[in-house]
Write a protein that holds these residues in place. Structure first.
Motif, mmCIF file in Angstrom:
data_model
loop_
_atom_site.group_PDB
_atom_site.id
_atom_site.type_symbol
_atom_site.label_atom_id
_atom_site.label_comp_id
_atom_site.label_asym_id
_atom_site.label_seq_id
_atom_site.Cartn_x
_atom_site.Cartn_y
_atom_site.Cartn_z
ATOM 1 N N VAL A 53 0.841 -1.199 0.000
ATOM 2 C CA VAL A 53 0.000 0.000 0.000
ATOM 3 C C VAL A 53 0.880 1.255 0.000
ATOM 4 C CG1 VAL A 53 -1.678 1.343 1.350
ATOM 5 C CG2 VAL A 53 -1.952 -1.138 1.144
ATOM 6 N N SER A 54 1.885 1.276 0.868
ATOM 7 C CA SER A 54 2.774 2.443 0.958
ATOM 8 C C SER A 54 3.606 2.633 -0.299
ATOM 9 C CB SER A 54 3.705 2.297 2.163
ATOM 10 O OG SER A 54 3.005 2.460 3.370
ATOM 11 N N THR A 63 2.996 1.735 -3.416
ATOM 12 C CA THR A 63 2.203 2.245 -4.531
ATOM 13 C C THR A 63 1.851 3.713 -4.319
ATOM 14 O OG1 THR A 63 1.304 0.088 -5.135
ATOM 15 C CG2 THR A 63 0.022 2.006 -5.767
ATOM 16 N N GLU A 64 1.494 4.084 -3.106
ATOM 17 C CA GLU A 64 1.168 5.479 -2.812
ATOM 18 C C GLU A 64 2.356 6.392 -3.103
ATOM 19 O OE1 GLU A 64 -0.590 8.990 -1.720
ATOM 20 O OE2 GLU A 64 -1.540 7.046 -2.148
ATOM 21 N N ARG A 65 3.555 5.936 -2.762
ATOM 22 C CA ARG A 65 4.752 6.750 -2.939
ATOM 23 C C ARG A 65 5.262 6.775 -4.381
ATOM 24 N NH1 ARG A 65 4.822 6.020 2.431
ATOM 25 N NH2 ARG A 65 6.248 7.296 3.688
ATOM 26 N N LYS A 98 3.581 5.399 -7.466
ATOM 27 C CA LYS A 98 2.737 5.198 -8.647
ATOM 28 C C LYS A 98 2.895 6.330 -9.662
ATOM 29 C CE LYS A 98 -1.293 7.150 -6.260
ATOM 30 N NZ LYS A 98 -2.646 6.849 -5.713
ATOM 31 N N ASP A 99 3.116 7.566 -9.175
ATOM 32 C CA ASP A 99 3.284 8.683 -10.102
ATOM 33 C C ASP A 99 4.617 8.624 -10.835
ATOM 34 O OD1 ASP A 99 0.826 9.670 -9.401
ATOM 35 O OD2 ASP A 99 1.594 11.119 -7.956
ATOM 36 N N PRO A 119 -4.349 0.724 -9.017
ATOM 37 C CA PRO A 119 -3.721 1.386 -7.864
ATOM 38 C C PRO A 119 -3.191 0.373 -6.854
ATOM 39 C CG PRO A 119 -6.084 1.382 -7.590
ATOM 40 C CD PRO A 119 -5.819 0.717 -8.926
ATOM 41 N N PRO A 165 -4.626 3.128 4.520
ATOM 42 C CA PRO A 165 -3.436 3.929 4.196
ATOM 43 C C PRO A 165 -2.815 4.611 5.419
ATOM 44 C CG PRO A 165 -5.174 4.331 2.605
ATOM 45 C CD PRO A 165 -5.790 3.527 3.710
ATOM 46 N N LYS A 166 -3.626 4.990 6.392
ATOM 47 C CA LYS A 166 -3.081 5.635 7.598
ATOM 48 C C LYS A 166 -2.255 4.645 8.411
ATOM 49 C CE LYS A 166 -6.705 9.144 8.022
ATOM 50 N NZ LYS A 166 -7.807 9.674 8.884
ATOM 51 N N GLU A 225 1.026 4.129 6.599
ATOM 52 C CA GLU A 225 1.972 5.220 6.834
ATOM 53 C C GLU A 225 2.602 5.102 8.218
ATOM 54 O OE1 GLU A 225 4.171 8.408 5.542
ATOM 55 O OE2 GLU A 225 2.725 7.189 4.418
ATOM 56 N N ARG A 263 9.514 9.966 -3.020
ATOM 57 C CA ARG A 263 8.550 10.826 -3.687
ATOM 58 C C ARG A 263 9.214 12.140 -4.090
ATOM 59 N NH1 ARG A 263 3.819 10.027 0.765
ATOM 60 N NH2 ARG A 263 5.644 10.442 2.086
#
Length: 341
Positions: free
Chosen positions: A232-233, A235-237, A239-240, A299, A318-319, A322, A339
């Motif tokens: 989860v972390s 991909t959040e960091r 994916k862009d 995602p 997600p929390k 993190e 990031r």
């Protein structure tokens, strides 16, 4: 849904890699957890048949890696395979292996974090972290983060965003425990834990004796929750920047992971699997996660039986992810944030 709705619990890695052969060709792939008679063996054999540019096999024992390389070369003599030895329960070993990677390749298109252990007694890593959590999650966290420059280089050179991926093997056993932020080393009885850190109610006493602080099965479950939250972390960091991470439950497979348990533990494990898979079947979902081109725009997510599946809420928030990232940084003594770099 993934590309092939017909893929399911009986699908093999051989079928999946035959389907996605073009997505394997030319890639640099790291497989962590590769030894004979393991899930890693089936992952390695299925990938090696489809012309990766480089397949790196990482494990604790060099002789076992060499045996597996011999098996690969018996099938595909010219397959480019290299070895990397490391002990995921030792952060110094992980750091040494990450430095050695610099001599093997500068970029990694795919990382498959397959290695895990399941021990029957309370043990700790070199750094004093509970063995399951310290190896299965913290070890993978450190290794993957140290190799992220290699991953990001591959993503920057890829024409297809999302085809650079990090796959974390987990387990349905993640449902046995959330992350015990106040007690990841299992020093408290579960009645002493905050409500959000307690195991689910109704567990058999064989899994969670209220009078005992340490349960190897619940400890293993915590580490597997960590694997999902790590994806989860990631991909959040990332994916862009063209990098995705998926967590994968391979299913019930009789491997060395189960053989390490005592007689009581093995008897319990045998009751948990509704369908027992072959090694080739067990490796299939990881191959979907690593190579299915339809997932380039996804995602991230959790997969089982070659399709997306629901995971426990404590493993997908997600929390919480993190918070685990911060704890993991604390336990390895280093901050990682790719990031925007």
């Amino acid at each position: 849904m993934t590309s092939c709705s017909k893929f399911g619990e009986a699908t093999t890695a051989t079928e999946v890699t035959n389907t996605f052969s073009e997505q394997i060709k030319g890639k640099n792939i790291l497989l962590v957890g590769a030894s004979p008679n393991s899930l890693g063996e089936h992952i390695a054999l299925s990938i090696s048949r489809h012309s990766p540019s480089l397949l790196i096999l990482a494990s604790r024992t060099a002789s076992k890696i060499n045996t597996l390389i011999s098996s690969i070369h018996a099938i595909t003599p010219n397959s480019p395979v290299k070895s990397l030895t490391l002990d995921l329960s030792s952060q110094s070993s992980i750091r040494k292996a990450a430095k050695e990677m610099e001599t093997l390749t500068s970029k990694l298109d795919i990382i498959i974090n397959n290695a895990a252990l399941n021990v029957p007694d309370c043990e700790t890593t070199t750094e004093g972290i509970e063995m399951h959590f310290g190896t299965n999650h913290i070890g993978m966290f450190l290794l993957t983060n140290l190799l992220l420059p290699n991953v990001l280089l591959a993503a920057s050179q890829s024409a297809i965003p999302g085809s650079t991926r990090i796959i974390n093997l987990t387990s349905a056993g993640h449902r046995l425990s959330p992350i015990r932020f106040s007690d990841f080393n299992f020093l408290k009885k579960y009645e002493e834990l905050p409500e959000e850190e307690k195991p689910p109610t109704g567990l058999p006493k064989a899994l969670m004796d209220p009078e005992v602080t340490y349960s190897p099965f619940v400890a293993y479950g915590q580490s597997k929750t960590g694997n999902i939250l790590f994806s989860v972390s990631l991909t959040e960091r990332l994916k862009d920047r063209g990098v995705l991470s998926f967590s994968v439950h391979p299913g019930s497979i009789w491997t060395g992971l189960a053989r390490n348990l005592d007689a009581q533990g093995q008897a319990l494990i045998k009751t948990t699997g509704k369908v027992w898979k072959s090694g080739d079947q067990g490796a299939a979902t990881a191959m979907v996660a690593a190579f299915d081109p339809k997932m380039n725009d996804m995602p991230g997510g959790y997969l089982a039986d070659c399709q997306f599946a629901p995971a426990a809420e404590h493993a997908t928030d997600p929390k919480i992810a993190e918070r685990l990232w911060s704890l993991s940084e604390e336990l390895v003594g280093e901050k990682f944030d790719m990031r925007g770099k």
